[in-house]
Every structure is written in structure tokens, then in C-alpha cells.
Design a protein around this motif. Structure first.
Motif, mmCIF file in Angstrom:
data_model
loop_
_atom_site.group_PDB
_atom_site.id
_atom_site.type_symbol
_atom_site.label_atom_id
_atom_site.label_comp_id
_atom_site.label_asym_id
_atom_site.label_seq_id
_atom_site.Cartn_x
_atom_site.Cartn_y
_atom_site.Cartn_z
ATOM 1 N N LEU A 167 -1.581 -2.144 -35.388
ATOM 2 C CA LEU A 167 -0.771 -1.221 -36.190
ATOM 3 C C LEU A 167 -0.150 -2.007 -37.346
ATOM 4 C CD1 LEU A 167 0.934 0.904 -33.381
ATOM 5 C CD2 LEU A 167 -1.111 1.423 -34.722
ATOM 6 N N GLY A 168 -0.952 -2.300 -38.319
ATOM 7 C CA GLY A 168 -0.488 -3.014 -39.503
ATOM 8 C C GLY A 168 -0.590 -4.510 -39.377
ATOM 9 N N ARG A 169 0.057 -5.079 -38.361
ATOM 10 C CA ARG A 169 0.032 -6.522 -38.123
ATOM 11 C C ARG A 169 -0.104 -6.804 -36.647
ATOM 12 N NH1 ARG A 169 -1.629 -8.247 -42.810
ATOM 13 N NH2 ARG A 169 -0.162 -7.919 -44.529
ATOM 14 N N ARG A 170 -0.256 -8.081 -36.318
ATOM 15 C CA ARG A 170 -0.380 -8.516 -34.940
ATOM 16 C C ARG A 170 1.005 -8.799 -34.342
ATOM 17 N NH1 ARG A 170 -5.239 -7.592 -32.354
ATOM 18 N NH2 ARG A 170 -6.956 -7.940 -33.799
ATOM 19 N N TYR A 171 1.049 -8.794 -33.024
ATOM 20 C CA TYR A 171 2.294 -9.072 -32.309
ATOM 21 C C TYR A 171 2.846 -10.443 -32.702
ATOM 22 C CZ TYR A 171 5.377 -9.876 -28.277
ATOM 23 O OH TYR A 171 6.454 -10.167 -27.460
ATOM 24 N N ARG A 213 14.398 -0.043 -9.081
ATOM 25 C CA ARG A 213 13.210 -0.256 -8.238
ATOM 26 C C ARG A 213 12.859 -1.736 -8.156
ATOM 27 N NH1 ARG A 213 8.193 -0.847 -11.079
ATOM 28 N NH2 ARG A 213 8.393 -0.566 -13.347
ATOM 29 N N ASP A 214 12.033 -2.078 -7.177
ATOM 30 C CA ASP A 214 11.538 -3.443 -7.023
ATOM 31 C C ASP A 214 10.172 -3.575 -7.686
ATOM 32 O OD1 ASP A 214 13.722 -4.472 -5.639
ATOM 33 O OD2 ASP A 214 12.958 -3.733 -3.720
ATOM 34 N N PHE A 215 9.884 -4.778 -8.181
ATOM 35 C CA PHE A 215 8.653 -5.054 -8.914
ATOM 36 C C PHE A 215 7.721 -5.940 -8.091
ATOM 37 C CE2 PHE A 215 11.537 -3.698 -12.120
ATOM 38 C CZ PHE A 215 10.779 -3.198 -13.169
ATOM 39 N N ALA A 216 6.434 -5.701 -8.237
ATOM 40 C CA ALA A 216 5.413 -6.546 -7.610
ATOM 41 C C ALA A 216 5.013 -7.621 -8.619
ATOM 42 C CB ALA A 216 4.204 -5.711 -7.196
ATOM 43 N N TRP A 217 5.891 -8.589 -8.788
ATOM 44 C CA TRP A 217 5.663 -9.617 -9.809
ATOM 45 C C TRP A 217 4.358 -10.366 -9.562
ATOM 46 C CZ3 TRP A 217 8.896 -8.605 -13.489
ATOM 47 C CH2 TRP A 217 10.207 -8.193 -13.219
ATOM 48 N N GLN A 218 3.656 -10.680 -10.644
ATOM 49 C CA GLN A 218 2.404 -11.433 -10.560
ATOM 50 C C GLN A 218 2.625 -12.884 -10.965
ATOM 51 O OE1 GLN A 218 -0.831 -9.420 -12.553
ATOM 52 N NE2 GLN A 218 -0.218 -7.417 -11.758
ATOM 53 N N GLY A 219 3.746 -13.430 -10.554
ATOM 54 C CA GLY A 219 4.050 -14.813 -10.854
ATOM 55 C C GLY A 219 4.814 -14.968 -12.147
ATOM 56 N N SER A 220 4.930 -16.210 -12.586
ATOM 57 C CA SER A 220 5.633 -16.542 -13.823
ATOM 58 C C SER A 220 4.626 -16.659 -14.959
ATOM 59 C CB SER A 220 6.390 -17.862 -13.656
ATOM 60 O OG SER A 220 7.027 -18.234 -14.850
ATOM 61 N N GLY A 221 4.939 -16.032 -16.088
ATOM 62 C CA GLY A 221 4.018 -16.084 -17.222
ATOM 63 C C GLY A 221 4.425 -15.095 -18.284
ATOM 64 N N ILE A 222 3.591 -14.946 -19.308
ATOM 65 C CA ILE A 222 3.855 -13.977 -20.370
ATOM 66 C C ILE A 222 2.576 -13.207 -20.680
ATOM 67 C CG2 ILE A 222 5.713 -15.347 -21.395
ATOM 68 C CD1 ILE A 222 3.845 -16.115 -23.653
ATOM 69 N N ALA A 223 2.746 -12.086 -21.363
ATOM 70 C CA ALA A 223 1.617 -11.200 -21.645
ATOM 71 C C ALA A 223 0.585 -11.852 -22.545
ATOM 72 C CB ALA A 223 2.126 -9.908 -22.281
ATOM 73 N N PHE A 224 1.042 -12.710 -23.445
ATOM 74 C CA PHE A 224 0.148 -13.377 -24.396
ATOM 75 C C PHE A 224 0.299 -14.885 -24.214
ATOM 76 C CE2 PHE A 224 1.848 -9.445 -26.327
ATOM 77 C CZ PHE A 224 0.688 -8.692 -26.359
ATOM 78 N N ARG A 246 -1.107 -17.504 -25.095
ATOM 79 C CA ARG A 246 -1.265 -18.421 -26.222
ATOM 80 C C ARG A 246 0.043 -18.617 -26.996
ATOM 81 N NH1 ARG A 246 -3.005 -13.449 -27.774
ATOM 82 N NH2 ARG A 246 -2.347 -12.645 -29.816
ATOM 83 N N LEU A 247 1.008 -17.716 -26.779
ATOM 84 C CA LEU A 247 2.277 -17.799 -27.496
ATOM 85 C C LEU A 247 3.332 -18.609 -26.745
ATOM 86 C CD1 LEU A 247 2.586 -14.130 -28.812
ATOM 87 C CD2 LEU A 247 1.686 -16.137 -30.007
ATOM 88 N N LEU A 248 3.045 -19.008 -25.508
ATOM 89 C CA LEU A 248 4.037 -19.733 -24.730
ATOM 90 C C LEU A 248 4.433 -21.068 -25.368
ATOM 91 C CD1 LEU A 248 5.830 -19.780 -22.286
ATOM 92 C CD2 LEU A 248 3.912 -20.640 -20.923
ATOM 93 N N ARG A 297 8.401 -22.281 -26.175
ATOM 94 C CA ARG A 297 8.979 -23.556 -25.730
ATOM 95 C C ARG A 297 9.456 -24.387 -26.913
ATOM 96 N NH1 ARG A 297 4.224 -24.478 -21.251
ATOM 97 N NH2 ARG A 297 5.378 -23.707 -19.426
ATOM 98 N N GLN A 298 8.682 -24.373 -27.989
ATOM 99 C CA GLN A 298 9.063 -25.128 -29.181
ATOM 100 C C GLN A 298 10.357 -24.559 -29.780
ATOM 101 O OE1 GLN A 298 6.122 -25.065 -32.269
ATOM 102 N NE2 GLN A 298 7.403 -26.150 -33.740
ATOM 103 N N TRP A 299 10.453 -23.235 -29.882
ATOM 104 C CA TRP A 299 11.660 -22.614 -30.434
ATOM 105 C C TRP A 299 12.864 -22.857 -29.535
ATOM 106 C CZ3 TRP A 299 8.671 -17.395 -31.239
ATOM 107 C CH2 TRP A 299 7.840 -17.533 -32.349
ATOM 108 N N ALA A 300 12.651 -22.843 -28.210
ATOM 109 C CA ALA A 300 13.766 -23.075 -27.295
ATOM 110 C C ALA A 300 14.286 -24.509 -27.436
ATOM 111 C CB ALA A 300 13.323 -22.813 -25.853
#
Length: 374
Positions: free
Chosen positions: A213-217, A349-360, A362-364, A368-371
Motif C-alpha cells: 500500500l504505497g510503501r513497505r513496512y 484471553r490467553d495466547f498460544a505464543w510461538q516463542g520469541s521473535g518478530i513478524a519480519f 530480517r528487521l530484528l 537491536r541496533q536502535w535499542a
């Protein structure tokens, strides 16, 4: 990660003030779990009664599909998943009829609504490669500003755009009145946090469906370290709300709306804002806001047993309406009441978490750099 999160919340005087309030009516974790589950099922019953109504669905639009599809794919309890999936499929069939036959969309708003609806359906496992190609073709007819109100490759979020209307109509841009023919109410100006947040959620959906939609996330997320500081309520309720919903939607789009838990060290500024202002979310008596605070704090690993989370959940349980919904009832079954119910259901509600991570993933490294720089 859990200790890091708990230490920040427990350092607040808020947790010390909870003791006297909670001692008046002791509720065990098991009792709270049962009450939460019953409240969630009542909330789903409410959505089932009103959200697919032919006269109301145009108001709720793809929001209903998002609510139920995310719940169906992330809820930990099998009964919640089953009911949410049933409602999501009903909503998909009803919503699809609003857009049949697939005439060329007249505006970027229509393209965005179609992308949002199909993105939610894709979450249910449905596939429609021809329609996706059709949407991609029509999305290219419009400029980034048509979808996002600004172009993230040309500069920071502007301060000239307008807040979305309470009726729920998708209407990016700077028009002073809502363009929903049945509404036409004035629209207030929105701050840069809100402008950026709306662009983030729109590009998340486009990225997930592979219909930009115009640009990427990533183009929008690149402005995260440059956003102004998140203000407290003492600097104004409206700026605080814009910052709060920006923070919660950073979490939602990064954790794929409930799939993954996030490490607070990836988003230290956002995590501390949520931890610092949970008490404010309760004091404002806004169930929608508090539901999103609970949802996102638990996405950072704060457990249900934490005193602050326990207290906030009890607060929301006490505020459920007799019909199973949350939110003001004087305006009938409007979009605000629907969204408040959605937010509280996710907060309880409770969530069925699939571990630690992010949707994309490649952006992790960027996070980390910004943090580290912060």
C-alpha cells in the motif's frame, strides 16, 4: 526476559497501592482464569449477535475479520479458537458480499479495505492468488500519500493530517470531514505519532498480503528511532492517547498480532512507556486502552500472575456490560463499542505464543541496533 519485565513494573509505587484494593476481595489465580474464560465467551457471543448484521457490517468492515481471524489463530483455549474461527468465516462471507462483483476500486480507501479484508481471510488459511494479483494491479494506480497520508521515503510524518473518524471509516488524508456518506462529522488534527501508527498498520497488512500500500513496512518502521518522546497524560490526554496506541501497534505489527513474544530489550522505550503508564490506563477508565495495555505487556512476557496484571484484569471483568460487550452503550452497537470489546477480549484471553521473535525477522538487527543507540 520475564525478570526484566517484572522488575520495571514492581519498581512502581502502583504495585504497593494494589495490596489494599486486592485484599478487600481475594481472588485466586484459578478463579480469575475461570472468570476470564467466561467473560471472553460472553464477549464472543456479543460479536456473534451484532457484528455480522447486514446493516452493521459496513460500519465494522474488515475490523470484524481482523478481530476474529487473529483470535482464531492465536488463542490458547480451544473453545475460544473454535468460536472465533466460526465467527470469522461468517464475517468473511458477509463482508465478501459487500464487494461483489469485484468492480475496479474508485479510491485508495477502497483498495486498502479490500487488502485488509483479504489479509484477515488469509490468516484463516484461505488463498486467492488471482484476487491478490488483481489487488496488486489496482494498488499501483495510487501514490503512497493516497494510502498513508504521506510518503515515508520523503520525510518524517507530517502534522497536517486528520484523526480517523469514530465511525470507523478508512479515510487517510487531510479532509476536514469524514467522507462516509452516513457520517460527515468533523475530523480533528492528528499528531505525528498517530500518522506514523496508521501508516505502520497499513503497510503491515500490505506486506502480509504482498500487496504494498504505497510503501513497505520497513520504510515506515525506519522512522521509529526518530519519533518524538511518548508523552504522559500530564502533557495532554490526546497526545497521550496517540502515543499509547502507537506503542501498542508497534507491538502488534512486530509480534504478528499475537503470534510471538517480544524481548523488552528490543523495544526498551516502548516497553517502559507501557510499564510506567499502566496505572494511568486504569485511572482513565478507558476499557479499550487498558485492554491494549494488558495485551502488549503480556506480549513482553509479563505473566498473568503479576499483581498489576491481575488487578487490571479484575478491573475489566467488573466492567463488562450485561450483553457481553465492553464500552459505552449510549450510542448503540457502534464501531467504538465493537473495538473496545475486541481490545478487552485480547487483554483477557490467553495466547498460544510461538516463542520469541518478530513478524519480519530480517528487521530484528535494526531493532537491536536502535535499542543500543537509545
Amino acid at each position: 526476559m520475564l525478570l526484566y519485565g517484572a522488575e520495571v513494573l514492581e519498581s512502581k509505587a502502583f504495585c504497593h497501592r494494589l495490596a489494599s484494593s486486592m485484599s478487600r476481595r481475594t481472588v485466586s489465580p484459578a478463579e480469575l482464569d475461570g472468570a476470564r474464560h467466561r467473560a471472553v465467551l460472553r464477549g464472543l457471543d456479543y460479536l456473534g449477535r451484532i457484528a455480522c448484521h447486514p446493516r452493521r457490517l459496513p460500519t465494522f468492515g474488515s475490523g470484524l475479520l481482523y478481530c476474529c481471524a487473529f483470535m482464531a489463530s492465536t488463542a490458547a483455549h480451544p473453545e475460544v479458537r473454535r468460536r472465533a474461527r466460526t465467527l470469522a468465516r461468517r464475517g468473511w462471507l458477509a463482508w465478501r458480499h459487500l464487494w461483489t462483483p469485484f468492480a475496479p476500486p474508485d479510491s485508495a480507501d477502497e483498495v486498502a479495505e479490500l487488502v485488509h479484508g483479504h489479509c484477515a481471510a488469509q490468516r484463516l488459511g484461505l488463498r486467492f492468488p488471482r484476487r491478490r494479483a488483481w489487488l496488486r494491479e489496482h494498488a499501483t494506480r495510487f501514490q503512497p500519500a493516497d494510502f498513508l497520508g504521506w510518503d515515508p521515503l520523503e520525510g518524517p510524518p507530517p502534522r497536517t493530517l486528520r484523526l480517523p473518524c469514530d465511525c470507523g471509516w478508512i479515510d487517510p488524508g487531510s479532509s476536514s470531514r469524514c467522507r462516509n456518506p452516513s457520517c460527515l462529522q468533523p475530523r480533528a488534527r492528528q499528531g505525528p505519532h498517530r500518522t506514523w501508527c496508521l501508516a505502520l498498520t497499513a503497510t503491515y497488512c500490505g506486506e502480509r498480503l504482498d500487496v504494498p500500500l504505497g510503501r513497505r513496512y520497513a520504510d515506515v518502521l525506519a522512522w521509529l528511532p526518530h519519533l518524538p518522546d511518548y508523552p504522559s497524560p500530564s502533557r495532554g490526554v490526546v497526545p497521550f492517547y496517540e502515543a499509547a496506541y502507537t506503542v501498542t501497534h508497534i507491538v502488534y505489527t512486530l509480534n504478528d498480532y499475537g503470534r510471538y513474544q517480544l524481548d523488552p530489550r528490543w523495544l526498551p522505550r516502548e516497553y517502559r512507556f507501557l510499564a510506567d503508564h499502566l496505572e494511568d490506563a486504569i485511572a482513565l477508565e478507558d476499557d479499550d486502552l487498558l485492554g491494549e495495555f494488558l495485551d502488549t505487556l503480556r506480549a513482553f512476557g509479563i505473566p498473568n500472575e503479576h499483581p498489576a496484571i491481575h488487578f487490571a484484569m479484575r478491573h475489566l471483568l467488573d466492567r463488562q456490560n450485561s450483553d457481553g460487550s465492553w464500552g459505552p452503550t449510549e450510542n448503540g452497537h457502534d464501531y467504538h463499542r465493537f473495538h473496545t470489546t475486541w481490545a478487552v477480549l485480547d487483554g483477557l484471553r490467553d495466547f498460544a505464543w510461538q516463542g520469541s521473535g518478530i513478524a519480519f525477522p530480517r528487521l530484528l538487527p535494526r531493532l537491536r541496533q536502535w535499542a543500543r543507540a537509545a
